[in-house]
Write a protein that holds these residues in place. Structure first.
Motif, PDB file in Angstrom:
ATOM      1  N   PHE A   1       0.839  -1.208   0.000  1.00 20.36           N
ATOM      2  CA  PHE A   1       0.000   0.000   0.000  1.00 20.36           C
ATOM      3  C   PHE A   1       0.872   1.256   0.000  1.00 20.36           C
ATOM      4  N   ALA A   2       1.957   1.230   0.762  1.00 20.64           N
ATOM      5  CA  ALA A   2       2.862   2.406   0.802  1.00 20.64           C
ATOM      6  C   ALA A   2       3.450   2.672  -0.579  1.00 20.64           C
ATOM      7  N   LEU A   3       3.774   1.603  -1.316  1.00 19.78           N
ATOM      8  CA  LEU A   3       4.277   1.806  -2.681  1.00 19.78           C
ATOM      9  C   LEU A   3       3.163   2.366  -3.569  1.00 19.78           C
ATOM     10  N   ALA A   4       1.949   1.849  -3.422  1.00 20.53           N
ATOM     11  CA  ALA A   4       0.829   2.359  -4.226  1.00 20.53           C
ATOM     12  C   ALA A   4       0.656   3.859  -3.996  1.00 20.53           C
TER      13      ALA A   4
ATOM     14  N   VAL B   1      20.834  -0.082  12.979  1.00 22.20           N
ATOM     15  CA  VAL B   1      20.045   1.147  13.167  1.00 22.20           C
ATOM     16  C   VAL B   1      19.174   1.084  14.424  1.00 22.20           C
ATOM     17  N   GLN B   2      19.099  -0.079  15.045  1.00 22.41           N
ATOM     18  CA  GLN B   2      18.416  -0.271  16.341  1.00 22.41           C
ATOM     19  C   GLN B   2      16.940   0.105  16.344  1.00 22.41           C
ATOM     20  N   ARG B   3      16.251  -0.185  15.240  1.00 24.86           N
ATOM     21  CA  ARG B   3      14.796   0.029  15.182  1.00 24.86           C
ATOM     22  C   ARG B   3      14.247  -0.740  13.982  1.00 24.86           C
ATOM     23  N   PRO B   4      12.958  -1.079  14.018  1.00 24.70           N
ATOM     24  CA  PRO B   4      12.351  -1.686  12.827  1.00 24.70           C
ATOM     25  C   PRO B   4      12.321  -0.686  11.682  1.00 24.70           C
ATOM     26  N   GLY B   5      12.211  -1.187  10.462  1.00 27.45           N
ATOM     27  CA  GLY B   5      12.045  -0.310   9.300  1.00 27.45           C
ATOM     28  C   GLY B   5      10.621   0.223   9.244  1.00 27.45           C
ATOM     29  N   THR B   6      10.411   1.202   8.383  1.00 28.25           N
ATOM     30  CA  THR B   6       9.060   1.725   8.149  1.00 28.25           C
ATOM     31  C   THR B   6       8.586   1.254   6.766  1.00 28.25           C
ATOM     32  N   VAL B   7       7.267   1.257   6.588  1.00 29.05           N
ATOM     33  CA  VAL B   7       6.752   0.844   5.275  1.00 29.05           C
ATOM     34  C   VAL B   7       7.181   1.845   4.195  1.00 29.05           C
ATOM     35  N   GLU B   8       7.348   3.115   4.582  1.00 32.17           N
ATOM     36  CA  GLU B   8       7.797   4.119   3.595  1.00 32.17           C
ATOM     37  C   GLU B   8       9.214   3.792   3.121  1.00 32.17           C
ATOM     38  N   GLU B   9      10.077   3.376   4.058  1.00 32.92           N
ATOM     39  CA  GLU B   9      11.454   3.019   3.665  1.00 32.92           C
ATOM     40  C   GLU B   9      11.455   1.818   2.725  1.00 32.92           C
TER      41      GLU B   9
ATOM     42  N   ALA C   1       8.953   0.893   0.782  1.00 25.26           N
ATOM     43  CA  ALA C   1       8.360   1.312  -0.494  1.00 25.26           C
ATOM     44  C   ALA C   1       9.375   2.105  -1.325  1.00 25.26           C
ATOM     45  N   ASP C   2      10.197   2.923  -0.664  1.00 26.61           N
ATOM     46  CA  ASP C   2      11.258   3.651  -1.388  1.00 26.61           C
ATOM     47  C   ASP C   2      12.237   2.663  -2.035  1.00 26.61           C
ATOM     48  N   ALA C   3      12.561   1.599  -1.307  1.00 26.56           N
ATOM     49  CA  ALA C   3      13.485   0.588  -1.841  1.00 26.56           C
ATOM     50  C   ALA C   3      12.859  -0.121  -3.051  1.00 26.56           C
ATOM     51  N   ALA C   4      11.561  -0.439  -2.942  1.00 22.86           N
ATOM     52  CA  ALA C   4      10.871  -1.090  -4.067  1.00 22.86           C
ATOM     53  C   ALA C   4      10.824  -0.156  -5.276  1.00 22.86           C
TER      54      ALA C   4
END
Ligand SMILES: NC(=O)c1ccc[n+]([C@@H]2O[C@H](COP(=O)([O-])OP(=O)(O)OC[C@H]3O[C@@H](n4cnc5c(N)ncnc54)[C@H](OP(=O)(O)O)[C@@H]3O)[C@@H](O)[C@H]2O)c1
Length: 235
Positions: A17-20, A199-207, A209-212
């Motif tokens: 959804f973040a990529l969409a 990085v000591q934290r989970p990733g975000t869906v935005e990150e 989606a940026d990679a995709a």
């Protein structure tokens, strides 16, 4: 008549959804798919008129064929849809071994097959694996399934050229997948993740989606796996 430049199977929540959202913001027309009709309608509404939606089960080839019907010359395909359970080798459970491969590996394999007649010659495909491919936490079938997807991207990149095929390999990412689980289970997973990443934290869906998006757009990327995992595979 549905028109779309990009198709996302598993586009109704999380990373898909973040990529969409990112594609729609760039003026692209996006076809999203998921199993739940209500969730699909809500996602479509949030995305606006550039988005269309079709119910699809990625594990069902007939459903995949209907999903792509009438869609021509797609520029990109992303396949993050998967529902599965993982488990130990010693359990001897076919649901967390063969069933997992059906749900995540064979599902994406046949999704690309059914999409092929609908992809343009310059299209880009992004498969979804997971960083357990490179650094398993146990669950050996899960490690193998993700590694198999990364191998599939390499093999498809060779056979389907000039279509480009890559794989996104995320680490733990704060998405609906985790938010819909028990708080205690999620907190334990995030605490663990904080300790095993750079990085000591989970990733975000935005990150993610940026990679995709990078894999979809960068014309020099094919046959690669991008680990968007906060350094998990290094620490
Ligand atoms: N989030 C993480 O920590 C993480 C880490 C490593 C890898 N991954 C990979 O990334 C994928 C996506 O993760 P996410 O966090 O974005 O999950 P999510 O928020 O749960 O999104 C999954 C999407 O796929 C759809 N879906 C699930 N099973 C499907 C099926 N059989 N057919 C069609 N659509 C289906 C869901 O909609 P419906 O339920 O309505 O079908 C939803 O749109 C995961 O499955 C996993 O392989 C995620």
């Amino acid at each position: 008549m549905t028109q779309a430049n990009y198709a996302i199977i598993g586009g109704t929540s999380g990373i898909g959804f973040a990529l969409a959202q990112k594609l729609v913001a760039r003026g692209e027309r996006v076809l999203i798919g998921g199993r739940n009709e209500q969730k699909l309608a809500q996602a479509q509404e949030r995305l606006g008129p550039q988005a269309s939606g079709r119910v699809v089960d990625i594990t069902d080839r007939a459903s995949l064929r209907i999903f792509f019907e009438g869609i021509e010359a797609l520029s990109g395909l992303f396949t993050p849809a998967a529902s599965y359970a993982t488990g130990d080798f010693r359990d001897g459970d076919s649901a967390t071994s063969e069933g997992l491969f059906q749900a995540k590996f064979w599902a994406q394999y046949w999704a690309v097959y059914e999409a092929l007649p609908h992809l343009s010659d310059t299209a880009s495909v992004v498969l979804m694996s997971g960083a357990a491919s490179a650094r398993p936490i146990g669950a050996p079938a899960y490690a193998a399934c993700n590694a198999a997807l990364e191998g599939l991207a390499r093999g498809l990149a060779v056979e389907l050229r000039p279509i480009r095929v890559n794989c996104l390999s995320p680490g733990t990412t704060d998405s609906e997948l985790w938010r819909n689980r028990e708080a205690a289970q999620r907190d334990a997973a995030y605490d663990y993740w904080n300790n095993v990443t750079l990085v000591q934290r989970p990733g975000t869906v935005e990150e993610q989606a940026d990679a995709a998006l990078f894999l979809l757009e960068n014309k020099n990327m094919t046959g690669s796996t991008l680990y968007c995992d906060g350094g998990y595979t290094l620490k």
